[in-house]
Design a protein around this motif. Sequence first.
Motif, PDB file in Angstrom:
ATOM      1  N   LYS A 163       0.898  -1.449   0.170  1.00  0.00           N
ATOM      2  CA  LYS A 163      -0.017   0.231  -0.073  1.00  0.00           C
ATOM      3  C   LYS A 163       0.912   0.886  -0.101  1.00  0.00           C
ATOM      4  O   LYS A 163       0.074   1.834  -0.578  1.00  0.00           O
ATOM      5  N   GLY A 164       1.988   1.279   0.697  1.00  0.00           N
ATOM      6  CA  GLY A 164       2.815   2.570   0.483  1.00  0.00           C
ATOM      7  C   GLY A 164       3.495   3.343  -1.128  1.00  0.00           C
ATOM      8  O   GLY A 164       3.327   3.617  -1.344  1.00  0.00           O
ATOM      9  N   ILE A 165       3.581   1.921  -1.289  1.00  0.00           N
ATOM     10  CA  ILE A 165       3.756   2.232  -3.463  1.00  0.00           C
ATOM     11  C   ILE A 165       2.883   2.408  -3.792  1.00  0.00           C
ATOM     12  O   ILE A 165       3.130   3.992  -4.587  1.00  0.00           O
ATOM     13  N   VAL A 166       1.377   2.370  -3.242  1.00  0.00           N
ATOM     14  CA  VAL A 166       0.449   3.262  -4.214  1.00  0.00           C
ATOM     15  C   VAL A 166       0.253   4.634  -3.895  1.00  0.00           C
ATOM     16  O   VAL A 166       0.185   5.501  -4.237  1.00  0.00           O
ATOM     17  N   TYR A 167       0.266   4.746  -2.173  1.00  0.00           N
ATOM     18  CA  TYR A 167      -0.022   6.116  -1.900  1.00  0.00           C
ATOM     19  C   TYR A 167       1.381   7.042  -1.887  1.00  0.00           C
ATOM     20  O   TYR A 167       1.199   8.598  -2.173  1.00  0.00           O
ATOM     21  N   ALA A 168       2.865   6.358  -2.609  1.00  0.00           N
ATOM     22  CA  ALA A 168       3.609   6.934  -2.727  1.00  0.00           C
ATOM     23  C   ALA A 168       3.637   7.865  -4.351  1.00  0.00           C
ATOM     24  O   ALA A 168       4.236   8.389  -5.109  1.00  0.00           O
ATOM     25  N   GLU A 169       2.326   6.719  -5.242  1.00  0.00           N
ATOM     26  CA  GLU A 169       2.475   7.392  -6.820  1.00  0.00           C
ATOM     27  C   GLU A 169       3.557   6.508  -7.483  1.00  0.00           C
ATOM     28  O   GLU A 169       3.995   6.850  -8.312  1.00  0.00           O
ATOM     29  N   TRP A 170       3.968   5.275  -6.791  1.00  0.00           N
ATOM     30  CA  TRP A 170       4.923   4.737  -7.756  1.00  0.00           C
ATOM     31  C   TRP A 170       4.187   3.781  -8.579  1.00  0.00           C
ATOM     32  O   TRP A 170       2.930   3.341  -8.637  1.00  0.00           O
ATOM     33  N   ASP A 171       5.293   3.010  -8.879  1.00  0.00           N
ATOM     34  CA  ASP A 171       4.196   2.135 -10.260  1.00  0.00           C
ATOM     35  C   ASP A 171       4.479   0.749  -9.543  1.00  0.00           C
ATOM     36  O   ASP A 171       5.140   0.039  -8.625  1.00  0.00           O
ATOM     37  N   PRO A 172       3.224   0.295 -10.064  1.00  0.00           N
ATOM     38  CA  PRO A 172       2.753  -0.443  -8.255  1.00  0.00           C
ATOM     39  C   PRO A 172       3.522  -2.007  -9.423  1.00  0.00           C
ATOM     40  O   PRO A 172       4.105  -2.672  -8.238  1.00  0.00           O
ATOM     41  N   ASN A 173       4.202  -1.982 -10.275  1.00  0.00           N
ATOM     42  CA  ASN A 173       5.004  -2.832 -10.937  1.00  0.00           C
ATOM     43  C   ASN A 173       5.691  -3.014 -10.066  1.00  0.00           C
ATOM     44  O   ASN A 173       7.258  -4.442  -9.976  1.00  0.00           O
ATOM     45  N   TRP A 174       7.102  -2.103  -9.215  1.00  0.00           N
ATOM     46  CA  TRP A 174       8.212  -2.306  -8.044  1.00  0.00           C
ATOM     47  C   TRP A 174       8.047  -3.114  -6.795  1.00  0.00           C
ATOM     48  O   TRP A 174       9.000  -3.234  -5.775  1.00  0.00           O
ATOM     49  N   PHE A 175       6.772  -2.952  -6.937  1.00  0.00           N
ATOM     50  CA  PHE A 175       5.955  -3.948  -5.271  1.00  0.00           C
ATOM     51  C   PHE A 175       6.829  -5.595  -5.186  1.00  0.00           C
ATOM     52  O   PHE A 175       7.441  -5.865  -4.059  1.00  0.00           O
ATOM     53  N   LYS A 176       7.068  -6.552  -6.382  1.00  0.00           N
ATOM     54  CA  LYS A 176       7.277  -7.888  -6.281  1.00  0.00           C
ATOM     55  C   LYS A 176       9.413  -7.463  -5.981  1.00  0.00           C
ATOM     56  O   LYS A 176       9.805  -8.117  -5.855  1.00  0.00           O
ATOM     57  N   PHE A 177       9.337  -6.520  -6.523  1.00  0.00           N
ATOM     58  CA  PHE A 177      10.854  -5.819  -6.687  1.00  0.00           C
ATOM     59  C   PHE A 177      11.302  -5.481  -5.305  1.00  0.00           C
ATOM     60  O   PHE A 177      11.829  -6.748  -4.815  1.00  0.00           O
ATOM     61  N   PHE A 178      10.625  -4.636  -4.423  1.00  0.00           N
ATOM     62  CA  PHE A 178      11.112  -4.957  -2.997  1.00  0.00           C
ATOM     63  C   PHE A 178      10.729  -5.962  -1.897  1.00  0.00           C
ATOM     64  O   PHE A 178      11.340  -6.506  -1.399  1.00  0.00           O
ATOM     65  N   LEU A 179       9.550  -6.536  -2.268  1.00  0.00           N
ATOM     66  CA  LEU A 179       9.663  -7.599  -1.341  1.00  0.00           C
ATOM     67  C   LEU A 179      10.906  -8.284  -1.658  1.00  0.00           C
ATOM     68  O   LEU A 179      11.144  -8.970  -0.745  1.00  0.00           O
ATOM     69  N   GLY A 180      10.978  -9.140  -2.508  1.00  0.00           N
ATOM     70  CA  GLY A 180      12.099  -9.763  -3.172  1.00  0.00           C
ATOM     71  C   GLY A 180      13.372  -9.033  -2.374  1.00  0.00           C
ATOM     72  O   GLY A 180      14.406 -10.223  -1.315  1.00  0.00           O
ATOM     73  N   ALA A 181      13.862  -7.853  -2.650  1.00  0.00           N
ATOM     74  CA  ALA A 181      14.999  -7.958  -1.925  1.00  0.00           C
ATOM     75  C   ALA A 181      14.783  -8.001  -0.566  1.00  0.00           C
ATOM     76  O   ALA A 181      15.425  -8.222   0.323  1.00  0.00           O
ATOM     77  N   MET A 182      13.152  -7.078   0.328  1.00  0.00           N
ATOM     78  CA  MET A 182      13.668  -7.040   1.801  1.00  0.00           C
ATOM     79  C   MET A 182      14.038  -8.611   1.863  1.00  0.00           C
ATOM     80  O   MET A 182      14.174  -8.806   2.804  1.00  0.00           O
ATOM     81  N   LEU A 183      13.180  -9.902   1.473  1.00  0.00           N
ATOM     82  CA  LEU A 183      12.852 -11.662   1.437  1.00  0.00           C
ATOM     83  C   LEU A 183      14.909 -11.852   1.390  1.00  0.00           C
ATOM     84  O   LEU A 183      15.168 -12.391   2.801  1.00  0.00           O
ATOM     85  N   LEU A 184      15.847 -11.273   0.996  1.00  0.00           N
ATOM     86  CA  LEU A 184      17.445 -11.825   0.879  1.00  0.00           C
ATOM     87  C   LEU A 184      17.102 -10.246   1.815  1.00  0.00           C
ATOM     88  O   LEU A 184      18.090 -11.338   3.049  1.00  0.00           O
ATOM     89  N   LEU A 185      17.203  -9.485   1.852  1.00  0.00           N
ATOM     90  CA  LEU A 185      18.162  -8.852   3.268  1.00  0.00           C
ATOM     91  C   LEU A 185      17.524  -9.310   4.952  1.00  0.00           C
ATOM     92  O   LEU A 185      18.566  -9.300   6.046  1.00  0.00           O
ATOM     93  N   ALA A 186      16.210  -9.492   4.294  1.00  0.00           N
ATOM     94  CA  ALA A 186      15.389  -9.911   6.140  1.00  0.00           C
ATOM     95  C   ALA A 186      16.223 -12.102   6.018  1.00  0.00           C
ATOM     96  O   ALA A 186      16.893 -11.661   7.467  1.00  0.00           O
ATOM     97  N   ALA A 187      16.443 -12.186   5.293  1.00  0.00           N
ATOM     98  CA  ALA A 187      17.114 -13.687   5.325  1.00  0.00           C
ATOM     99  C   ALA A 187      18.427 -13.068   5.711  1.00  0.00           C
ATOM    100  O   ALA A 187      19.138 -14.388   6.824  1.00  0.00           O
ATOM    101  N   LEU A 188      19.198 -12.580   5.164  1.00  0.00           N
ATOM    102  CA  LEU A 188      21.075 -11.421   5.693  1.00  0.00           C
ATOM    103  C   LEU A 188      20.842 -11.869   7.265  1.00  0.00           C
ATOM    104  O   LEU A 188      22.077 -11.510   8.457  1.00  0.00           O
ATOM    105  N   LEU A 189      20.237 -10.944   7.020  1.00  0.00           N
ATOM    106  CA  LEU A 189      19.459 -10.227   8.595  1.00  0.00           C
ATOM    107  C   LEU A 189      19.797 -11.374  10.138  1.00  0.00           C
ATOM    108  O   LEU A 189      19.990 -11.083  10.839  1.00  0.00           O
ATOM    109  N   ASN A 190      18.696 -12.102   9.732  1.00  0.00           N
ATOM    110  CA  ASN A 190      18.883 -13.411  10.814  1.00  0.00           C
ATOM    111  C   ASN A 190      19.910 -14.098  11.307  1.00  0.00           C
ATOM    112  O   ASN A 190      20.188 -14.134  11.420  1.00  0.00           O
ATOM    113  N   ALA A 191      20.136 -13.930   9.521  1.00  0.00           N
ATOM    114  CA  ALA A 191      21.436 -15.280   9.800  1.00  0.00           C
ATOM    115  C   ALA A 191      22.414 -13.835  10.429  1.00  0.00           C
ATOM    116  O   ALA A 191      23.129 -14.896  11.708  1.00  0.00           O
ATOM    117  N   TRP A 192      22.391 -13.046  10.490  1.00  0.00           N
ATOM    118  CA  TRP A 192      23.782 -12.253  11.822  1.00  0.00           C
ATOM    119  C   TRP A 192      23.080 -11.972  12.384  1.00  0.00           C
ATOM    120  O   TRP A 192      23.912 -12.126  13.787  1.00  0.00           O
TER     121      TRP A 192
END
Length: 367
Positions: free
Chosen positions: A329-358
């Motif tokens: 919903k933040g992407i919608v309210y920021a009036e960005w292209d919704p196609n960036w949604f999956k990119f952000f989710l993938g990036a957060m998934l990788l960052l979360a996995a790395l952070l959890n491992a650390w």
Amino acid sequence: MSDTRTSDSQPPPTEGPAADDAPTAEPPAAGPPGRAGELARRLFTRPELGALVGAVAVFVFFALSAESFLRPGSLSTVLYASSTIGIVAVAVALLMIGGEFDLSAGVLVTSSALVSSMFSYQMTANVWVGVGVSLLVTLAVGLFNGWLLTRTGLPSFIITLGTFLMLTGLNLGLTKLIAGTVSTKSIADMEGFSAARAVFASQLDLGGFTLRVTVLWWLALVAVATWVLLRTRAGNWIFAVGGNKDAARAVGVPVRGTKIGLYLGVAFCAWVLGQHLLFSYDVVQSGEGVGNELIYIAAAVIGGCLLTGGYGSAAGAAIGALIFGIVSKGIVYAEWDPNWFKFFLGAMLLLAALLNAWIRKRAEATR
């Protein structure tokens, strides 16, 4: 008469080696720093720590990027989007802690809604009859997944992938066969619909903030799952079978029953969300739900669950679902292209996995 000393009198202090060897009082240990260190160590062992840091970061990011993000209506939309993911993600998290996957959870949500709708419409019955039949059918699918897993020893990935494909075909094929189209008929005018909508799809307006009942379902399921994990014998069994099922079986843990119970939990949560979708929109599209199973798994992983099992929390999965809601919903309210949604989710998934491992490495280092 000579001066004598009593037994209570003390000799004068002496100088030299004897005095140097005399024991000295140790300074008292500093209490607060020790307690602070213990608190920090316990904090680092919490699986949801990384997700909490990520949730705060993305919330602040979109609060600064989108002017309308902090409005009450926007926040209620974020919570609603998070709840529709979190209801199933909580059960998926427990299943992953138990060392298994369920790739059929997304389409099972749609299946439960289709059964409720078509049974009620075709049998012209009270919608609560359809709701009850849907619960039985959905739990039967969960039971099938758990039973086949424990009986055959096949990986849960293969078993639930097969269930996913079968349910996808059944959803489309049976709906077209019975209803003639890929969507169900409206049941809004049938007996019991209003009462069922109040349970599964109602909302409460609080000024500019709309509280949907799915948020209450979500919080209740998180509370129950957390209590089970941390306060019951079943919670110990879940962690044990996820860590090492052979060792757990050797000490008397009912591995088979635990795994079947976890799949039943996923089925129940899928049923809850399916009823919400039905009574929110009156009709169900039979092709919906494909791909949502990956979102549930991703929310659990972002929340700190390990793919190898034996580690994670229900609260972490809830925070992971909240991150999904904030970003979508933040992407919608920021009036960005919704196609960036999956990119952000993938990036957060990788960052979360790395952070959890650390975080886990830091926790193990401080033990």
